[in-house]
Design a protein around this motif. Structure first.
Motif, mmCIF file in Angstrom:
data_model
loop_
_atom_site.group_PDB
_atom_site.id
_atom_site.type_symbol
_atom_site.label_atom_id
_atom_site.label_comp_id
_atom_site.label_asym_id
_atom_site.label_seq_id
_atom_site.Cartn_x
_atom_site.Cartn_y
_atom_site.Cartn_z
ATOM 1 N N ILE A 2 0.722 -1.214 -0.043
ATOM 2 C CA ILE A 2 0.004 0.125 0.055
ATOM 3 C C ILE A 2 0.986 1.218 -0.083
ATOM 4 O O ILE A 2 1.569 1.497 0.993
ATOM 5 C CB ILE A 2 -0.914 -0.110 1.111
ATOM 6 N N ILE A 3 0.957 1.790 -1.156
ATOM 7 C CA ILE A 3 1.672 3.207 -1.214
ATOM 8 C C ILE A 3 0.989 4.290 -0.782
ATOM 9 O O ILE A 3 -0.013 4.645 -1.476
ATOM 10 C CB ILE A 3 2.344 3.198 -2.592
ATOM 11 N N GLY A 4 1.264 4.688 0.353
ATOM 12 C CA GLY A 4 0.500 5.740 1.149
ATOM 13 C C GLY A 4 -0.106 5.089 2.166
ATOM 14 O O GLY A 4 -1.036 5.954 3.113
ATOM 15 N N GLY A 28 5.743 5.309 2.191
ATOM 16 C CA GLY A 28 5.233 6.557 2.362
ATOM 17 C C GLY A 28 6.668 7.394 2.290
ATOM 18 O O GLY A 28 7.682 6.903 2.470
ATOM 19 N N ARG A 29 6.546 8.821 2.283
ATOM 20 C CA ARG A 29 7.848 9.578 2.315
ATOM 21 C C ARG A 29 8.526 9.717 3.781
ATOM 22 O O ARG A 29 9.686 9.696 3.996
ATOM 23 C CB ARG A 29 7.369 10.910 2.050
ATOM 24 N N SER A 30 7.358 9.819 4.988
ATOM 25 C CA SER A 30 7.978 10.034 6.198
ATOM 26 C C SER A 30 8.340 8.743 7.083
ATOM 27 O O SER A 30 7.057 8.032 7.269
ATOM 28 C CB SER A 30 6.963 10.756 6.752
ATOM 29 N N ASP A 32 8.886 8.804 10.061
ATOM 30 C CA ASP A 32 8.164 8.874 11.356
ATOM 31 C C ASP A 32 6.994 8.269 11.288
ATOM 32 O O ASP A 32 6.218 7.808 12.065
ATOM 33 C CB ASP A 32 8.256 10.303 11.904
ATOM 34 N N ARG A 33 6.154 8.883 10.060
ATOM 35 C CA ARG A 33 4.810 8.459 9.861
ATOM 36 C C ARG A 33 4.625 6.937 9.844
ATOM 37 O O ARG A 33 3.646 6.254 10.279
ATOM 38 C CB ARG A 33 4.249 9.020 8.665
ATOM 39 N N LEU A 34 5.585 6.165 9.264
ATOM 40 C CA LEU A 34 5.560 4.811 8.897
ATOM 41 C C LEU A 34 5.823 4.139 10.294
ATOM 42 O O LEU A 34 5.173 3.023 10.611
ATOM 43 C CB LEU A 34 6.584 4.504 7.998
ATOM 44 N N ILE A 56 6.297 8.342 -4.212
ATOM 45 C CA ILE A 56 5.883 7.580 -5.407
ATOM 46 C C ILE A 56 6.195 8.564 -6.740
ATOM 47 O O ILE A 56 6.159 8.155 -7.711
ATOM 48 C CB ILE A 56 4.487 7.461 -5.123
ATOM 49 N N GLY A 57 6.582 9.957 -6.385
ATOM 50 C CA GLY A 57 6.818 10.724 -7.747
ATOM 51 C C GLY A 57 8.094 10.789 -8.036
ATOM 52 O O GLY A 57 8.533 11.098 -9.322
ATOM 53 N N ARG A 58 8.900 9.850 -7.490
ATOM 54 C CA ARG A 58 10.465 9.579 -7.627
ATOM 55 C C ARG A 58 10.676 8.391 -8.522
ATOM 56 O O ARG A 58 10.239 7.158 -7.762
ATOM 57 C CB ARG A 58 11.384 9.894 -6.669
ATOM 58 N N THR A 103 2.839 13.264 -8.161
ATOM 59 C CA THR A 103 2.396 12.217 -7.174
ATOM 60 C C THR A 103 1.017 11.270 -7.631
ATOM 61 O O THR A 103 1.352 10.119 -7.935
ATOM 62 C CB THR A 103 2.142 12.888 -6.004
ATOM 63 N N LYS A 104 0.136 12.120 -8.189
ATOM 64 C CA LYS A 104 -1.322 11.346 -8.282
ATOM 65 C C LYS A 104 -1.406 10.534 -9.770
ATOM 66 O O LYS A 104 -1.716 9.446 -9.687
ATOM 67 C CB LYS A 104 -2.425 12.314 -8.188
ATOM 68 N N LEU A 105 -0.658 11.374 -10.603
ATOM 69 C CA LEU A 105 -0.829 10.672 -11.966
ATOM 70 C C LEU A 105 0.450 10.050 -12.496
ATOM 71 O O LEU A 105 0.734 8.810 -12.939
ATOM 72 C CB LEU A 105 -1.285 11.526 -13.008
HETATM 73 N N1 LIG Z 1 -9.975 11.902 2.709
HETATM 74 C C1 LIG Z 1 -10.791 12.418 1.578
HETATM 75 O O1 LIG Z 1 -11.846 12.985 1.990
HETATM 76 C C2 LIG Z 1 -10.490 12.023 0.318
HETATM 77 C C3 LIG Z 1 -11.700 12.278 -0.825
HETATM 78 C C4 LIG Z 1 -11.153 11.861 -2.084
HETATM 79 C C5 LIG Z 1 -10.067 11.370 -2.584
HETATM 80 N N2 LIG Z 1 -9.007 11.331 -1.397
HETATM 81 C C6 LIG Z 1 -7.931 10.669 -2.047
HETATM 82 O O2 LIG Z 1 -7.706 9.223 -1.074
HETATM 83 C C7 LIG Z 1 -6.156 9.093 -1.191
HETATM 84 C C8 LIG Z 1 -5.889 8.663 0.331
HETATM 85 O O3 LIG Z 1 -6.177 9.967 1.177
HETATM 86 P P1 LIG Z 1 -6.242 9.924 2.666
HETATM 87 O O4 LIG Z 1 -7.554 10.539 2.861
HETATM 88 O O5 LIG Z 1 -6.306 8.522 3.095
HETATM 89 O O6 LIG Z 1 -5.051 10.814 3.120
HETATM 90 P P2 LIG Z 1 -3.750 10.604 4.043
HETATM 91 O O7 LIG Z 1 -4.281 10.061 5.464
HETATM 92 O O8 LIG Z 1 -3.046 11.867 4.207
HETATM 93 O O9 LIG Z 1 -3.123 9.623 3.298
HETATM 94 C C9 LIG Z 1 -2.105 9.885 2.245
HETATM 95 C C10 LIG Z 1 -1.035 9.214 2.441
HETATM 96 O O10 LIG Z 1 0.030 9.210 1.271
HETATM 97 C C11 LIG Z 1 1.291 9.454 1.530
HETATM 98 N N3 LIG Z 1 1.943 10.102 0.551
HETATM 99 C C12 LIG Z 1 1.791 11.470 0.214
HETATM 100 N N4 LIG Z 1 2.411 11.916 -0.533
HETATM 101 C C13 LIG Z 1 3.287 10.845 -1.038
HETATM 102 C C14 LIG Z 1 4.443 10.678 -1.879
HETATM 103 N N5 LIG Z 1 4.671 11.518 -2.767
HETATM 104 N N6 LIG Z 1 4.806 9.376 -2.010
HETATM 105 C C15 LIG Z 1 4.416 8.459 -1.350
HETATM 106 N N7 LIG Z 1 3.441 8.439 -0.294
HETATM 107 C C16 LIG Z 1 2.808 9.694 -0.190
HETATM 108 C C17 LIG Z 1 1.453 10.255 3.060
HETATM 109 O O11 LIG Z 1 2.499 10.030 3.870
HETATM 110 P P3 LIG Z 1 3.701 10.900 3.786
HETATM 111 O O12 LIG Z 1 3.293 12.183 3.889
HETATM 112 O O13 LIG Z 1 4.728 10.158 4.879
HETATM 113 O O14 LIG Z 1 4.250 10.434 2.526
HETATM 114 C C18 LIG Z 1 -0.072 9.768 3.676
HETATM 115 O O15 LIG Z 1 0.188 8.595 4.375
HETATM 116 C C19 LIG Z 1 -5.685 10.402 -1.379
HETATM 117 O O16 LIG Z 1 -4.997 9.938 -3.024
HETATM 118 C C20 LIG Z 1 -6.707 11.189 -1.610
HETATM 119 O O17 LIG Z 1 -6.396 12.284 -2.704
HETATM 120 C C21 LIG Z 1 -9.174 11.364 -0.146
#
Ligand SMILES: NC(=O)c1ccc[n+]([C@@H]2O[C@H](COP(=O)([O-])OP(=O)(O)OC[C@H]3O[C@@H](n4cnc5c(N)ncnc54)[C@H](OP(=O)(O)O)[C@@H]3O)[C@@H](O)[C@H]2O)c1
Length: 233
Positions: A2-4, A28-30, A32-34, A56-58, A103-105
């Motif tokens: 699970i990436i993220g 994930g990137r952090s 500490d968070r992991l 994931i962007g790299r 990141t996303k795409l």
């Molecule tokens: N929550 C909502 O209401 C909602 C609604 C629609 C869609 N979404 C989508 O659902 C997905 C999950 O979001 P969530 O709500 O569970 O938020 P979240 O708790 O902030 O989870 C996002 C995770 O992604 C990691 N992350 C961020 N940038 C990254 C990167 N460049 N490379 C690797 N890991 C990265 C973060 O950890 P690090 O910072 O440590 O990297 C974090 O653990 C997202 O794609 C979001 O756009 C959320």
């Protein structure tokens, strides 16, 4: 994998999979968070949880991630950093818009690019309701989320029989809202009244949706909306 998976809906999925006895890697990137996620999941993990620091962007991080895990049955991508990404387009910096796309795409494409030979079952991406019900303050995020549907279709053909799908959540109570600088509880209360489901989503609602598409061997090239009816509200 699970990436993220260090927080939010990815963490909820990790907890569910571990409770069912599966091996799980979260990235994930952090660090500490992991580490916090590892402490949180410790009771269910019993030595079956791996954590990898990766962005994931790299391209090199994504390649390294697959080298590290070797073969993996399912990949779920929830990674997203929403900092500065919401607001009218005139107020979002070009650097932030690029970071969203990276990141996303592009990150999602990198996962597909490196999946061949590593992933045996499915890849599931996470988009969002703003792709289908934009509100004028999330245009670049909506564009990236919308593009994931086409990416999944392309990869479903390219990587077959590996299945590639997208979950599109509505509003879900996760840490991502901390990045948006708004009164979360007031916004959630208002949205709950609008939604046919009459409530905001939970991380577990989305974890269960990930599980559905991971397990159903006939679902591919599909966007599953898990949004409480938000597209109609
Ligand atoms: N929550 C909502 O209401 C909602 C609604 C629609 C869609 N979404 C989508 O659902 C997905 C999950 O979001 P969530 O709500 O569970 O938020 P979240 O708790 O902030 O989870 C996002 C995770 O992604 C990691 N992350 C961020 N940038 C990254 C990167 N460049 N490379 C690797 N890991 C990265 C973060 O950890 P690090 O910072 O440590 O990297 C974090 O653990 C997202 O794609 C979001 O756009 C959320």
């Amino acid at each position: 994998m699970i990436i993220g998976g260090g927080s939010g809906m990815g963490l909820a999925l990790a907890r569910t999979l571990l409770a069912e006895g599966m091996d799980v890697t979260i990235a994930g990137r952090s660090a500490d968070r992991l580490a916090a996620a590892r402490a949180d999941l410790e009771r269910d993990a019993q030595g079956r949880l791996g954590t990898v620091t990766a962005d994931i962007g790299r391209a090199e991080d994504v390649a390294g991630l697959f080298d590290r895990v070797g073969q993996v049955e399912h990949v779920v991508v929830t990674a997203m950093d929403a900092t500065g990404a919401y607001g009218r387009s005139a107020d979002v910096t070009t650097a932030t818009a690029r970071a969203v796309i990276d990141t996303k795409l592009l990150g999602a494409w990198l996962v597909g690019r490196h999946a061949a030979g590593h992933v045996t079952g499915s890849i599931t991406y996470t988009s969002g309701v703003n792709a289908y019900r934009p509100n004028g303050s999330n245009t670049i995020v909506a564009a990236a989320n919308g593009a994931l549907a086409s990416l999944a279709c392309g990869l479903a053909v390219e990587l077959a029989p590996v299945r590639v799908n997208v979950i599109s959540p509505g509003w879900v109570d996760t840490p991502i809202w901390d990045q948006l600088g708004m009164d979360r509880q007031a916004a959630f209360a208002q949205m709950s009244e609008r939604l046919p489901a009459r409530r905001i989503g939970t991380p577990d609602d989305i974890a269960q949706a990930f599980l559905s598409v991971m397990r159903n061997g006939f679902i591919t090239a599909t966007v599953l909306h898990v949004d409480g009816g938000h597209r109609l509200a």
